[in-house]
Scaffold this motif. Sequence first.
Motif, PDB file in Angstrom:
ATOM      1  N   ILE A 139      50.092  81.298  14.010  1.00  8.90           N
ATOM      2  CA  ILE A 139      48.825  81.273  14.718  1.00  8.90           C
ATOM      3  C   ILE A 139      49.007  82.008  16.039  1.00  8.90           C
ATOM      4  O   ILE A 139      50.044  81.876  16.702  1.00  8.90           O
ATOM      5  CB  ILE A 139      48.370  79.821  14.996  1.00  8.90           C
ATOM      6  N   TRP A 140      48.009  82.792  16.444  1.00 10.78           N
ATOM      7  CA  TRP A 140      48.057  83.501  17.722  1.00 10.78           C
ATOM      8  C   TRP A 140      48.435  82.516  18.833  1.00 10.78           C
ATOM      9  O   TRP A 140      47.802  81.481  19.016  1.00 10.78           O
ATOM     10  CB  TRP A 140      46.701  84.140  17.982  1.00 10.78           C
ATOM     11  N   ALA A 141      49.500  82.831  19.573  1.00  8.74           N
ATOM     12  CA  ALA A 141      50.110  81.895  20.509  1.00  8.74           C
ATOM     13  C   ALA A 141      49.136  81.248  21.498  1.00  8.74           C
ATOM     14  O   ALA A 141      49.186  80.025  21.697  1.00  8.74           O
ATOM     15  CB  ALA A 141      51.251  82.585  21.257  1.00  8.74           C
ATOM     16  N   PRO A 142      48.239  82.007  22.151  1.00  7.57           N
ATOM     17  CA  PRO A 142      47.351  81.359  23.118  1.00  7.57           C
ATOM     18  C   PRO A 142      46.440  80.292  22.527  1.00  7.57           C
ATOM     19  O   PRO A 142      45.937  79.435  23.252  1.00  7.57           O
ATOM     20  CB  PRO A 142      46.522  82.534  23.667  1.00  7.57           C
ATOM     21  N   MET A 143      46.213  80.328  21.208  1.00 10.11           N
ATOM     22  CA  MET A 143      45.330  79.350  20.570  1.00 10.11           C
ATOM     23  C   MET A 143      46.099  78.373  19.684  1.00 10.11           C
ATOM     24  O   MET A 143      45.499  77.648  18.888  1.00 10.11           O
ATOM     25  CB  MET A 143      44.269  80.071  19.728  1.00 10.11           C
ATOM     26  N   ILE A 184      26.456  83.944   8.538  1.00 12.73           N
ATOM     27  CA  ILE A 184      26.248  84.457   9.889  1.00 12.73           C
ATOM     28  C   ILE A 184      27.399  85.400  10.203  1.00 12.73           C
ATOM     29  O   ILE A 184      28.566  85.100   9.930  1.00 12.73           O
ATOM     30  CB  ILE A 184      26.211  83.309  10.927  1.00 12.73           C
ATOM     31  N   LEU A 185      27.085  86.550  10.776  1.00 15.98           N
ATOM     32  CA  LEU A 185      28.102  87.530  11.151  1.00 15.98           C
ATOM     33  C   LEU A 185      28.159  87.643  12.672  1.00 15.98           C
ATOM     34  O   LEU A 185      27.141  87.887  13.315  1.00 15.98           O
ATOM     35  CB  LEU A 185      27.775  88.896  10.540  1.00 15.98           C
ATOM     36  N   ASP A 186      29.344  87.438  13.236  1.00 16.56           N
ATOM     37  CA  ASP A 186      29.551  87.626  14.673  1.00 16.56           C
ATOM     38  C   ASP A 186      30.407  88.870  14.889  1.00 16.56           C
ATOM     39  O   ASP A 186      31.509  88.974  14.347  1.00 16.56           O
ATOM     40  CB  ASP A 186      30.240  86.407  15.285  1.00 16.56           C
ATOM     41  N   ILE A 187      29.897  89.811  15.679  1.00 15.49           N
ATOM     42  CA  ILE A 187      30.595  91.076  15.942  1.00 15.49           C
ATOM     43  C   ILE A 187      30.915  91.137  17.430  1.00 15.49           C
ATOM     44  O   ILE A 187      30.000  91.140  18.260  1.00 15.49           O
ATOM     45  CB  ILE A 187      29.730  92.290  15.549  1.00 15.49           C
ATOM     46  N   ASP A 188      32.199  91.202  17.776  1.00  8.87           N
ATOM     47  CA  ASP A 188      32.547  91.279  19.199  1.00  8.87           C
ATOM     48  C   ASP A 188      33.273  92.561  19.567  1.00  8.87           C
ATOM     49  O   ASP A 188      33.558  92.800  20.740  1.00  8.87           O
ATOM     50  CB  ASP A 188      33.361  90.063  19.635  1.00  8.87           C
ATOM     51  N   ASP A 189      33.593  93.394  18.576  1.00  7.41           N
ATOM     52  CA  ASP A 189      34.223  94.696  18.818  1.00  7.41           C
ATOM     53  C   ASP A 189      33.631  95.714  17.861  1.00  7.41           C
ATOM     54  O   ASP A 189      33.208  95.365  16.752  1.00  7.41           O
ATOM     55  CB  ASP A 189      35.738  94.649  18.565  1.00  7.41           C
ATOM     56  N   TRP A 190      33.642  96.974  18.268  1.00  5.12           N
ATOM     57  CA  TRP A 190      33.314  98.051  17.335  1.00  5.12           C
ATOM     58  C   TRP A 190      34.617  98.435  16.647  1.00  5.12           C
ATOM     59  O   TRP A 190      35.422  99.192  17.188  1.00  5.12           O
ATOM     60  CB  TRP A 190      32.697  99.238  18.079  1.00  5.12           C
ATOM     61  N   ALA A 219      37.162  83.759  17.344  1.00 10.18           N
ATOM     62  CA  ALA A 219      36.903  82.751  16.316  1.00 10.18           C
ATOM     63  C   ALA A 219      37.072  81.347  16.886  1.00 10.18           C
ATOM     64  O   ALA A 219      36.278  80.439  16.611  1.00 10.18           O
ATOM     65  CB  ALA A 219      37.835  82.960  15.122  1.00 10.18           C
ATOM     66  N   GLY A 220      38.109  81.170  17.706  1.00 10.58           N
ATOM     67  CA  GLY A 220      38.345  79.868  18.309  1.00 10.58           C
ATOM     68  C   GLY A 220      37.264  79.485  19.298  1.00 10.58           C
ATOM     69  O   GLY A 220      36.865  78.317  19.387  1.00 10.58           O
ATOM     70  N   LEU A 221      36.773  80.465  20.051  1.00 11.07           N
ATOM     71  CA  LEU A 221      35.689  80.219  21.000  1.00 11.07           C
ATOM     72  C   LEU A 221      34.437  79.733  20.270  1.00 11.07           C
ATOM     73  O   LEU A 221      33.813  78.745  20.677  1.00 11.07           O
ATOM     74  CB  LEU A 221      35.377  81.505  21.770  1.00 11.07           C
ATOM     75  N   LEU A 222      34.078  80.409  19.205  1.00  8.29           N
ATOM     76  CA  LEU A 222      32.917  80.003  18.412  1.00  8.29           C
ATOM     77  C   LEU A 222      33.114  78.601  17.827  1.00  8.29           C
ATOM     78  O   LEU A 222      32.195  77.777  17.837  1.00  8.29           O
ATOM     79  CB  LEU A 222      32.677  81.008  17.281  1.00  8.29           C
ATOM     80  N   ALA A 223      34.321  78.341  17.336  1.00 11.28           N
ATOM     81  CA  ALA A 223      34.607  77.033  16.742  1.00 11.28           C
ATOM     82  C   ALA A 223      34.491  75.915  17.775  1.00 11.28           C
ATOM     83  O   ALA A 223      33.953  74.838  17.481  1.00 11.28           O
ATOM     84  CB  ALA A 223      36.001  77.039  16.115  1.00 11.28           C
ATOM     85  N   GLN A 224      34.990  76.150  18.975  1.00 11.74           N
ATOM     86  CA  GLN A 224      34.931  75.125  20.017  1.00 11.74           C
ATOM     87  C   GLN A 224      33.490  74.810  20.398  1.00 11.74           C
ATOM     88  O   GLN A 224      33.144  73.646  20.627  1.00 11.74           O
ATOM     89  CB  GLN A 224      35.735  75.587  21.225  1.00 11.74           C
ATOM     90  N   ALA A 225      32.650  75.836  20.460  1.00 12.22           N
ATOM     91  CA  ALA A 225      31.238  75.604  20.783  1.00 12.22           C
ATOM     92  C   ALA A 225      30.547  74.839  19.654  1.00 12.22           C
ATOM     93  O   ALA A 225      29.801  73.881  19.901  1.00 12.22           O
ATOM     94  CB  ALA A 225      30.530  76.930  21.033  1.00 12.22           C
ATOM     95  N   ILE A 226      30.802  75.224  18.411  1.00 12.13           N
ATOM     96  CA  ILE A 226      30.169  74.570  17.261  1.00 12.13           C
ATOM     97  C   ILE A 226      30.634  73.122  17.121  1.00 12.13           C
ATOM     98  O   ILE A 226      29.863  72.240  16.729  1.00 12.13           O
ATOM     99  CB  ILE A 226      30.444  75.370  15.974  1.00 12.13           C
ATOM    100  N   SER A 227      31.890  72.860  17.464  1.00  9.46           N
ATOM    101  CA  SER A 227      32.437  71.507  17.307  1.00  9.46           C
ATOM    102  C   SER A 227      31.711  70.489  18.177  1.00  9.46           C
ATOM    103  O   SER A 227      31.864  69.283  17.977  1.00  9.46           O
ATOM    104  CB  SER A 227      33.932  71.491  17.643  1.00  9.46           C
ATOM    105  N   SER A 233      46.500  87.236  15.267  1.00  8.30           N
ATOM    106  CA  SER A 233      46.142  88.240  16.270  1.00  8.30           C
ATOM    107  C   SER A 233      45.138  87.673  17.268  1.00  8.30           C
ATOM    108  O   SER A 233      44.668  86.541  17.135  1.00  8.30           O
ATOM    109  CB  SER A 233      45.539  89.473  15.588  1.00  8.30           C
ATOM    110  N   ASN A 234      44.796  88.487  18.272  1.00  8.28           N
ATOM    111  CA  ASN A 234      43.830  88.019  19.270  1.00  8.28           C
ATOM    112  C   ASN A 234      42.423  87.863  18.701  1.00  8.28           C
ATOM    113  O   ASN A 234      41.526  87.405  19.404  1.00  8.28           O
ATOM    114  CB  ASN A 234      43.822  88.939  20.497  1.00  8.28           C
ATOM    115  N   ALA A 235      42.237  88.214  17.423  1.00 11.14           N
ATOM    116  CA  ALA A 235      40.963  87.916  16.757  1.00 11.14           C
ATOM    117  C   ALA A 235      40.696  86.418  16.758  1.00 11.14           C
ATOM    118  O   ALA A 235      39.539  85.983  16.735  1.00 11.14           O
ATOM    119  CB  ALA A 235      40.993  88.435  15.320  1.00 11.14           C
TER     120      ALA A 235
END
Length: 380
Positions: A42-46, A104-110, A18-26, A12-14
Amino acid sequence: MKISILCFDLSSNAFGRAGLLAQAISRFCDVEIIGPSRRGGIWAPMSQIEIPVKKFEWKRYPDFSRIRKNILDAIDGEIVLASKLMPTSFGIGLQKKNSGKPLILDIDDWELGFFYHSGFFGRVGRFLNFSNPNGLPYVWRMEHLVGHADAISVSNRFLQKKFGGKLLPHYRDTKTLNPLKFNADDVKEEMGLIGKKILMFLGTPRPHKGIDDLLDAFKKIDNPDLHLVIIGVENKQEFLKGIDVSVKDRVTVMPKTPFDKLAKNLSAADIIVIPQRRTSDSIGQIPARLFDAMAMAKPILATRVSDIPEVLGDCGYLTEPNEPSQLADAIQYILAHSNEAQNKGQAARERCKQMYDMSNLESGLKELIERVTVGKDVKW
């Protein structure tokens, strides 16, 4: 040091967050992404992401108990980062925390907001859905366990007010998303839209994203040279059935776009529209496509929902949500004032480079990691 990022559904677009965070951490340590895939892929755009991904099947309870154990066994990072307040990410992260791994918890949606839009009886039915690992009763429980995370990051002010934590919006790599790399007319020609003014909507066209308001606004504009391009449709034929026959020949529908082709498609847009409605789905999120549009120096028309006015500043155009007539008027104004619109687009890119570039996300994540590893021998 290695970070294990838990994504609640890789299909899913989730995966986008997750991919954005991974790219920054990498950029400063090893990282992997782990999670179940409800659709099997895997979600197609990623799909082309250059980060190791450990994918597991998705099942309902009681079968998911076995899968959950397999995911727990696969986590080998010194730190766990759970992306989204969901049982198959944060819930699994809490279990791993019991073995001594900082969480660590990352929350991007309610997440509860997505359930609550269905009304009272819809909520009751969803609350009784105990077989779904990410069903309402379990998501509700997750919201009450936020305090057990060692550190929290959030994507917008609504979530920060509700859960606390460090504000980390959807940052972008402004070197990759660079309008100077593309010729808009060449891309339009590839699309078969040379000579047209392109109004672009990017993202899965769900109701809370205002796609119906945009289509209503588009019908009000009598301009044969204006073409609407919608990128992110899952079922093209089904979606086209809902478009009014009077404008169907001026609408192009495209599937989800891989991130490595995103900038090219965006370069063809004359206006990018982000017509969010104000609903329980949208008040707790900030649309990621806003940052894509800013990075690409595009004139942006958006609605006053969530943090959009704060992020955009005076570098775009704003209307009230759920108002197609205002959208139509604003689109026509932008087309009639192209120099002003282009200047605002350039200002949006500069604002994105200064405030929302990936380097800022890298710094923010480093701060959170250092916070949960105080007193430990950390090797970057």
